[in-house]
Scaffold this active site. Sequence first.
Site, PDB file in Angstrom:
ATOM      1  CG  ASP A 180      -1.856   1.176   1.216  1.00 62.28           C
ATOM      2  OD1 ASP A 180      -1.415   2.302   0.906  1.00 62.28           O
ATOM      3  OD2 ASP A 180      -3.046   0.978   1.500  1.00 62.28           O
ATOM      4  CG  HIS A 181       1.273   4.479  -3.024  1.00 61.66           C
ATOM      5  ND1 HIS A 181       0.013   4.189  -3.475  1.00 61.66           N
ATOM      6  CD2 HIS A 181       1.349   5.836  -3.012  1.00 61.66           C
ATOM      7  CE1 HIS A 181      -0.627   5.316  -3.732  1.00 61.66           C
ATOM      8  NE2 HIS A 181       0.154   6.331  -3.457  1.00 61.66           N
ATOM      9  CG  HIS A 243      -4.321   4.496  -0.481  1.00 61.90           C
ATOM     10  ND1 HIS A 243      -3.382   3.503  -0.557  1.00 61.90           N
ATOM     11  CD2 HIS A 243      -4.620   4.815  -1.772  1.00 61.90           C
ATOM     12  CE1 HIS A 243      -3.118   3.241  -1.832  1.00 61.90           C
ATOM     13  NE2 HIS A 243      -3.869   4.015  -2.583  1.00 61.90           N
TER      14      HIS A 243
END
Length: 485
Positions: A180-181, A243
């Site tokens: 999950d960036h 996010h």
Amino acid sequence: MQMNPVDPHLFVIFGATGDLTKRKLIPSIFRVLTEDGALAAHNLLGVSRTDLSDQEFRDLTNAALHDAGHDGALVEEWCKDRVFYEPTPKSSTDFADLKARIEKIEADLGLPGNRVFYLALPPGAFPSVIEQLGDAGLAEGPGWTRLVVEKPFGHDLGTAHELNQHVHDHFDEHQVYRIDHYLGKETVQNLLAFRFANLLFESAWNRDRVEAIEITVAESLGTEGRAGYYDRSGVLRDMVQNHITQLLSLVAMEAPNEFEADAIRSEKVDVLKAISPIAASDVVYGQYEAGVVGDHAVPGYRDDPEVAADSKTPTYMAMRLEIANWRWEGVPVFVRTGKRLPHKTTQIAVTFRRPPVCIFHGVKDDCATHQNVVIITLQPNEGFELRFDVKAPGSPLQLVSQGLHFDYAEAFQSLPDAYQTLILDVMEGDQTLFVRSDEVETSWALYTPLLEADIEVLPYAAGTWGPDGVAEKLGLPGDWVMRPV
Ligand code: BG6
């Protein structure tokens, strides 16, 4: 960035000709190499269905690095000696050739057999690649083997569970890195430092002191050529399940016993489990229509040729949720996110309660104290602001809200890219910033009922803050709290 030396390894990217590889993965791998300084440790094998030679992929890699601002002798040397390509056969489902190629590269370069398999692929391709890796005996190698899975991980609870089972049929959880960036962003990680390295805030971070928490993740862009994908996903799958839920769990979790991957991830899962089921009536969906963002007129979501004229896919979501545990019982959490909002910003605002008794009767606006607020800005202009009341000079006595600011840019210049951080962690075997299997399922369990509910999608004009009346509908005490961007 300070780092330990990276073990020599082969970094295998599936989806090697895709946009993510070009824009993020190749530049990030190269930047890690530059920091590490050991050219021989960093070896790249691109894999995809396109028929390319090693040389053609080296040219692509070189061009990707050039576009990312990297040129020079190190780029040339790395591409020439350490970058390879293997096309996957179009019809066969057998990875025997791939395995032979990996072993040959390792033998030629004298590598110890440490491997990263990075799935930069459309989600539909995850199961078959994972299975073929397993069947070919590539899930375990002579050294360590790590599997990196891009988002989205599943489409709902059922599919996420199935995918987890599939992964676990071939790989151990300690080998798996679900990306999950947002977790790679410095400011997101800093939430842990802010909360657990500072007693001052932590001791007020609870239902006794906090009145409400707000999370805003606003984007000014639209679907940017990805409308085909987006229309099948919508805002809940695209931004909220992953996010925003990560931000929420970091803001609300209990302190872990140690700064260690599983201790942290267990606390995140625990707080997610404490979130009460979210009622459809506590959710507002929106979809943008044509409007003006900045100075530009932009078309509506449904004007995109890849979107059906009657699409009901939401591009905006706001919701109210409650965390039923000792720390947070009764403190509402308000979340909003959307595309084509006035500007890009990610902020978390924690609003504190008013003093229990007001002694400022008779001042201007009788007892109108302002509340303390901590606003954490995660992007852009990363930083913190603490708002508190002061007495304005002179009389009659008047209270005004002022802010204490901290800005990352002033203190630390540039921040590393999220992908660079995450790729280094994969190479170092640190799973802290990756999503564990139970975490991804707990998150989907929370939202899957909403995906199945029939919730009206309200229109909003591009360039506005979403549909009308959201704050009233969700019972926000006032307007949304925002630090000006
Ligand atoms: C991606 C979503 O995961 O995150 C995109 O698929 C979104 O739709 C993007 O635009 C936002 O990321 P960032 O880092 O720009 O906030």
